[in-house]
Write a protein that holds these residues in place. Structure first.
Motif, PDB file in Angstrom:
ATOM      1  N   LYS A 148      48.619 -12.809   1.754  1.00 49.07           N
ATOM      2  CA  LYS A 148      48.349 -14.073   1.090  1.00 49.07           C
ATOM      3  C   LYS A 148      47.366 -13.854  -0.062  1.00 49.07           C
ATOM      4  CE  LYS A 148      49.289 -16.877   5.190  1.00 49.07           C
ATOM      5  NZ  LYS A 148      48.776 -17.927   6.117  1.00 49.07           N
ATOM      6  N   GLU A 168      39.871 -21.579   3.943  1.00 50.42           N
ATOM      7  CA  GLU A 168      39.429 -21.267   5.298  1.00 50.42           C
ATOM      8  C   GLU A 168      37.923 -21.011   5.413  1.00 50.42           C
ATOM      9  OE1 GLU A 168      41.475 -21.450   7.765  1.00 50.42           O
ATOM     10  OE2 GLU A 168      43.309 -21.707   6.581  1.00 50.42           O
ATOM     11  N   GLN A 174      48.001 -11.983   7.214  1.00 52.64           N
ATOM     12  CA  GLN A 174      47.090 -12.651   6.290  1.00 52.64           C
ATOM     13  C   GLN A 174      46.833 -11.816   5.039  1.00 52.64           C
ATOM     14  OE1 GLN A 174      45.597 -15.697   6.578  1.00 52.64           O
ATOM     15  NE2 GLN A 174      46.707 -16.134   8.456  1.00 52.64           N
ATOM     16  N   GLU A 178      42.886 -18.509   0.005  1.00 58.86           N
ATOM     17  CA  GLU A 178      42.558 -18.534   1.425  1.00 58.86           C
ATOM     18  C   GLU A 178      41.055 -18.636   1.663  1.00 58.86           C
ATOM     19  OE1 GLU A 178      44.781 -18.589   4.129  1.00 58.86           O
ATOM     20  OE2 GLU A 178      45.986 -19.174   2.396  1.00 58.86           O
TER      21      GLU A 178
END
Length: 465
Positions: free
Chosen positions: A237, A246, A234, A242
């Motif tokens: 990214k 998220e 992660q 994100e």
């Protein structure tokens, strides 16, 4: 185990303690230095700028315009949050802290060199606005990076207490930001103060930059950041994308929680204009009002670490909700005391509302916000949440001046109701957020996070002292 391994094992706890102490000290000093820069502008916007950067003739327009430039700095903060938050999550917490400090110091120093409206006309407020935009961009990365660094170095059960040091530093910065104007306003004539005396606090930002850099270069990057860069997919990214994808719920709740900062702008910015600008007719002197703010922040100086420690013992949410709601209620009597020019009562209520009740929220929110997000988007999530919320709050002094302009007779009731309503919204958002104080560091930001049993947590908390 070899002798060398045994030696390293024995040295590790001591090295860890040394580093979290350095991280807390760096956060404290950085908060003090950066928020000194930020709040001397707030003081000048309320007390000085209406008469020197804007045309004379209409007191309401001058106050509105000056407070508007104060708000413009907050408009730049979400942009700075996106850029500097990304930088902190991709390049490291330490790097973003140094960058933010340099940008803040240079822009603040530039304010001292600006010409006045009488010298260059409309160019003066334009230049002031541009410099304020750079300030806003820079300060957006300070607290998000500093508090991330602290909680990632902190032993379990001590995150709230240690993260409160960064906020303790901001309180000291506000004390210095108010106190630095006192000798100027008391010892200089009004003409000299408005001509050149107000520039001295801004010139001193050069010292701020040098001192801050010398301290921050000694702090190591957090192990959490280094490990997630090496092992977490992660981490490669884009944190901004994100975070919205998220963690939009956490961001929305944190934005709402940030609205408790209405207390600060009501007491320090709108309250300063209300108390001292001739259009309102209160007639409180500039030096007296500066002492009121200093007294409130001195109270905060003593209580912030206490509330940080209490949040480690009883949880973040009770401290934040209780402090925010109490501060909102106290806005009514505080503004009434200002309207009556009752200086002793104004001192007492400023210390209770801003110096104690608000500081309960202020001492706790940085740790709580950081704990809502996983490591690979922690700085971005925090920075966006805080700075979008502050951008909304920043226009309230201007809105307050519009709904309760000079000459109004119902200022305490009108503005007090605004403040209480906003703190209710913030408290509801806090209540809807998950409690995090017993969640292990490596589980923060996860929907399946499991808090430690209270007995085990208390054992770890005592061991971390």
């Amino acid at each position: 185990m070899t002798a060398s391994k045994e030696s390293r094992t024995a040295q590790a706890p001591a090295a860890g303690r040394a580093m979290w102490r350095k991280a807390a000290a760096s956060g404290w000093v950085g908060g003090a230095l950066e928020y000194y820069d930020w709040f001397i502008y707030a003081q000048a916007a309320a007390l000085v700028f209406p008469g020197i950067f804007f045309p004379e003739g209409n007191a309401t327009i001058a106050v509105l315009a000056s407070l508007g430039t104060y708000a413009v700095g907050y408009v730049a903060r979400p942009i700075g949050a996106a850029v500097l938050g990304h930088w902190g999550d991709k390049k490291g917490r330490k790097n973003v802290l140094v960058l933010a400090m340099f940008l803040m110091g240079i822009s603040t120093f530039a304010v001292a060199l600006l010409p006045t409206y009488g010298q260059v006309g409309i160019i003066a407020p334009i230049l002031l606005t541009l410099v304020r935009l750079v300030q806003g961009f820079a300060v957006a990365g300070e607290l998000s990076g500093a508090s991330a660094m602290i909680i990632e170095h902190a032993p379990h059960g001590r995150r709230g207490f240690l993260a409160s040091f960064a906020l303790h530093g901001t309180v000291v910065g506000q004390i210095l930001g108010a106190a630095i104007f006192l000798p100027m306003s008391m010892l200089l004539s009004d003409e000299a103060f408005k001509s050149w005396g107000w520039r001295i606090p801004f010139l001193l930002s050069a010292v701020v930059v040098v001192a801050g850099y010398l301290i921050r270069r000694r702090v190591e990057e957090s192990r959490t950041f280094e490990e997630q860069q090496e092992t977490d997919p992660q981490a490669h990214k884009v944190p901004l994308v994100e975070a919205f994808r998220e963690n939009w719920r956490e961001i929305l709740r944190a934005v709402c929680m940030t609205l408790v900062n209405v207390i600060g702008v009501t007491v320090s910015v709108f309250g300063g204009a209300y108390a001292t600008q001739s259009g309102y007719g209160v007639g409180m002197s500039t030096s007296v009002y500066l002492w009121i703010q200093i007294a409130a922040n001195i109270a905060g100086f003593f209580v912030v670490p206490v509330f940080g420690r209490l949040s480690d013992r009883f949880g973040r949410r009770p401290i934040m909700i209780g402090g925010g709601l109490l501060a909102g209620v106290l806005c009514y009597p505080y503004l009434w005391a200002v309207s009556a020019n009752n200086v002793p009562l104004t001192f007492v209520l400023a210390m209770l509302s801003w110096g104690v009740a608000y500081q309960a929220w202020n001492a706790t929110f940085a740790c709580f916000f950081q704990e809502q997000f996983p490591a690979h988007r922690r700085v971005t999530g925090f920075a966006l949440s805080q700075n979008v919320g502050l951008a909304l709050i920043a226009f309230l002094p201007t809105i307050f001046t519009m709904v309760a302009p000079p000459g109004s007779s119902n200022v305490p009731l009108t503005i007090g109701t605004f403040c209480l309503g906003i703190t209710v919204i913030a408290s509801f958002a806090t209540w809807k957020s998950p409690e995090t104080y017993r969640v292990p560091l490596d589980q923060l930001g996860r929907s399946d996070a499991t808090p430690l049993p209270r007995e085990e947590y208390e054992k770890l908390r005592r061991a971390g002292k």
